[in-house]
Enzyme design. Structure first.
Site: not given
Ligand code: UD1
Ligand code: UDP
Length: 373
Positions: A95, A117, A131, A213, A215, A245
């Site tokens: 999602d 999924e 999502e 994490h 939003r 995160h």
């Molecule tokens: C995203 C997904 C969410 C998922 C989550 C898993 C969307 C809208 N959101 O949210 O569904 O649950 O990932 O973790 O698709 N950033 C870094 N390095 C990284 C990752 C993120 O610096 O490796 C920072 C960056 O500033 C980036 C921000 O996090 O712009 C947000 O990343 P984004 O993927 O937009 O949203 P998440 O909150 O990570």
């Molecule tokens: N996870 C990881 N390292 C971390 C935190 C989570 O590898 O420090 C793994 C966790 O086991 C799961 C996945 O990341 O498989 C979940 O990711 P996240 O919570 O970012 O996203 P969501 O599942 O909420 O979309």
């Protein structure tokens, strides 16, 4: 048959890695991988563990990126990849923005989409946001739906998706989890290395593992969660490990409230192998993560879910997870029950597998290969 698998974030990578590995195992399939790199470091951590080398890397991540810009970039970038690679199928997962934009890019080219999924629904388009809407929209653009559970399949049937294009597979996260757990079990050096990177913990204290994490929790929710964690740490009999995160909104809140307490360990996101090792050591988990709600039941770890709704009711029904919302007093009270009432703890700490048996990826590959049967 040529299959393009597209993902961008940590959870998509974890959940599609077993699918890509299963596709690779079949020499009759041409297997192409594209990452949007919606995440960068957190994606690369997973690529390395599963030894995945993408054929295309769009490298889209920007600091504190906006949904609009990311969506537009992924739509254009993945579109170009589909034009060049001309796959028979595009696989997306879950999602995220990457999943939605990829499904739309495929639809614009009349290329078939397989959704891994599929069918999760909370029923509230703002929770989780964005999502819930992403997955509903992906569902509209999908040719073959792979819901993890019978409940998710039922959600799709209610939306008039024909049974012929629904295949209940289990969640591929269980495939990934079992793969890592088996490696940890047979390789004591790996297990030791996984734990070595962690802060020094007092073994006499119980370990509470935290992630957060979402939003929709940025608007005060995460702050209230952190206040509860701080009060929990004051008990003196717990150690809180919180891999934070990399989203800057999460970093700022977690650090401002939790940074300077000796029983609270704010650390960088863990690689998946150490994270699984820590989940197995934890007494309980506090999280708003989707994937962790799916993994923890099979590890027998109680989870307090810091959200008001969940699209994963199977774990709540199994009794291993509990929705506690984001109120400081409620989270504190529920965590205290688990810490102080052994019977209540034992009721939740049971290994259950509502999300799959570890063979979801094989089922997905088999069904795509035999399409349309
Ligand atoms: C995203 C997904 C969410 C998922 C989550 C898993 C969307 C809208 N959101 O949210 O569904 O649950 O990932 O973790 O698709 N950033 C870094 N390095 C990284 C990752 C993120 O610096 O490796 C920072 C960056 O500033 C980036 C921000 O996090 O712009 C947000 O990343 P984004 O993927 O937009 O949203 P998440 O909150 O990570
Ligand atoms: N996870 C990881 N390292 C971390 C935190 C989570 O590898 O420090 C793994 C966790 O086991 C799961 C996945 O990341 O498989 C979940 O990711 P996240 O919570 O970012 O996203 P969501 O599942 O909420 O979309």
């Amino acid at each position: 048959m040529k299959i393009l698998t597209v993902f961008g974030t940590r959870p998509e990578a974890i959940k599609l890695a077993p699918v890509v590995l299963a596709l690779k195992d079949d020499p009759s399939l041409e297997n192409i991988v594209c990452v949007t790199a919606q995440h960068r470091q957190m994606l690369d951590q997973v690529l390395e563990i599963f030894a995945l080398k993408p054929d295309y890397d769009l490298d889209l991540m920007e600091p504190n990126q906006s949904l609009t810009r990311l969506t537009a970039g992924a739509l254009e970038g993945v579109g170009r990849v589909i034009d060049e690679a001309r796959p028979d199928w595009v696989i997306v997962q879950g999602d995220t923005t990457t999943a939605f934009a990829t499904a739309l890019a495929a639809f614009y080219r009349k290329t078939k989409v397989a959704h891994v999924e599929a069918g999760l629904r909370s029923g509230d388009i703002f929770a989780p946001w964005p999502e819930e809407t992403n997955r509903q929209l992906v569902g509209r653009l999908t040719t073959m739906h792979f819901p993890p559970t019978e409940g998710a399949a039922e959600n799709l049937r209610r939306e008039a998706v024909p049974d012929a294009v629904i295949d209940v597979t289990g969640n591929t996260v269980i495939d990934a989890l079992q793969w890592v757990a088996a490696r940890l079990d047979r390789d004591s050096a790996l297990s030791a290395k996984a734990m070595a990177g962690l802060p020094r913990l007092d073994q006499a204290r119980r370990l509470i593992l935290v992630t957060g994490h979402r939003r929709e929790n940025f608007d005060g929710g995460l702050e209230r969660i952190c206040r509860a964690l701080r009060q929990l740490a004051e008990r003196g009999d717990v150690e809180i490990v919180y891999p934070v995160h990399l989203n800057p909104n999460v970093q700022a809140t977690a650090r401002s409230i939790l940074a300077d307490h000796p029983a609270i360990h704010l650390i960088a996101p863990l690689d998946y192998i150490p994270f699984v090792a820590v989940m197995r050591q934890a007494h309980m988990i506090v999280t708003d993560s989707g994937g962790i709600q799916e993994e923890a039941p099979s590890l027998g770890k109680p989870v307090l879910v810091t959200r008001d709704t969940t699209e994963r009711p199977e774990a709540v029904h199994a009794g291993t997870t509990k929705l506690v919302g984001t109120r400081t007093d409620v989270l504190l009270a529920e965590a205290s029950v688990l810490l102080d009432d052994p019977a209540a703890y034992a009721r939740m700490a049971q290994a259950k597998n509502p999300f799959g048996d570890g063979r979801a990826s094989q089922r997905i590959v088999k069904r795509l290969k035999n399409w349309p049967n």
